[in-house]
Design a protein around this motif. Structure first.
Motif, PDB file in Angstrom:
ATOM      1  N   ALA A   1       0.834  -1.209   0.000  1.00 35.65           N
ATOM      2  CA  ALA A   1       0.000   0.000   0.000  1.00 35.65           C
ATOM      3  C   ALA A   1       0.867   1.256   0.000  1.00 35.65           C
ATOM      4  N   THR A   2       1.971   1.235   0.742  1.00 36.66           N
ATOM      5  CA  THR A   2       2.867   2.395   0.775  1.00 36.66           C
ATOM      6  C   THR A   2       3.493   2.641  -0.592  1.00 36.66           C
ATOM      7  N   LEU A   3       3.977   1.587  -1.230  1.00 40.59           N
ATOM      8  CA  LEU A   3       4.600   1.745  -2.545  1.00 40.59           C
ATOM      9  C   LEU A   3       3.600   2.224  -3.591  1.00 40.59           C
ATOM     10  N   LEU A   4       2.402   1.648  -3.583  1.00 46.08           N
ATOM     11  CA  LEU A   4       1.375   2.086  -4.535  1.00 46.08           C
ATOM     12  C   LEU A   4       0.939   3.525  -4.252  1.00 46.08           C
ATOM     13  N   GLY A   5       0.819   3.869  -2.989  1.00 47.53           N
ATOM     14  CA  GLY A   5       0.437   5.224  -2.622  1.00 47.53           C
ATOM     15  C   GLY A   5       1.477   6.250  -3.028  1.00 47.53           C
TER      16      GLY A   5
END
Length: 152
Positions: free
Chosen positions: A72-76
């Motif tokens: 989620a952090t990388l996609l965000g």
């Protein structure tokens, strides 16, 4: 106490953690806890489906949470880093770059490559060929500190 609360809440403990992280994001600056909170909420969704499974122990839940939080952090970050915004003031916070093309009169002569001009209410250090004071110069570029000039 914490393990008892998690046991009583079951899969809803992940939902509670996710909502607490999202709430903490409102109090703390930045956009980081949102992605960890989304990872916790996603783990809560998976926990609702797999809670009765013998393989869904707390160790697996923590690993799934960590993996989902990283994803989620990388996609965000990828989503938020798109800077294809069009603006009517692209040089707004780059004052030196916005001066390129203007002409000014040398306040101090350029000697050994260094001099000074006055534009509006600011004195700017300039680089360029040796030119006497009072000569008109054109700003051709900016290196982040000094304006580079040539005779106009």
């Amino acid at each position: 106490m914490l393990s008892r609360m998690v046991a009583e809440l079951g899969p809803w403990s992940w939902w509670l953690l996710g909502l607490l992280l999202l709430g903490a994001e409102l109090l703390l600056p930045g956009v980081f806890l949102v992605w960890i909170g989304i990872g916790a909420l996603a783990t809560g969704v998976i926990s609702l489906l797999l809670w009765e499974s013998a393989a869904w122990g707390w160790q697996i839940q923590v690993l799934v949470f960590a993996g989902l939080a990283v994803v989620a952090t990388l996609l965000g970050r990828r989503y938020l880093s798109k800077s294809d915004l069009v603006t009517d003031e692209p040089l707004l916070n780059q004052r030196g770059a916005s001066l390129v093309g203007r002409t000014a009169t040398l306040q101090d002569p350029i000697a050994e490559g260094h001099g000074r001009i006055r534009l509006d209410d600011t004195y700017w250090p300039v680089l360029g060929p040796d030119i006497s004071a009072g000569t008109k110069v054109r700003i051709v570029s900016w290196n982040g500190r000094d304006l580079i000039v040539e005779a106009a």
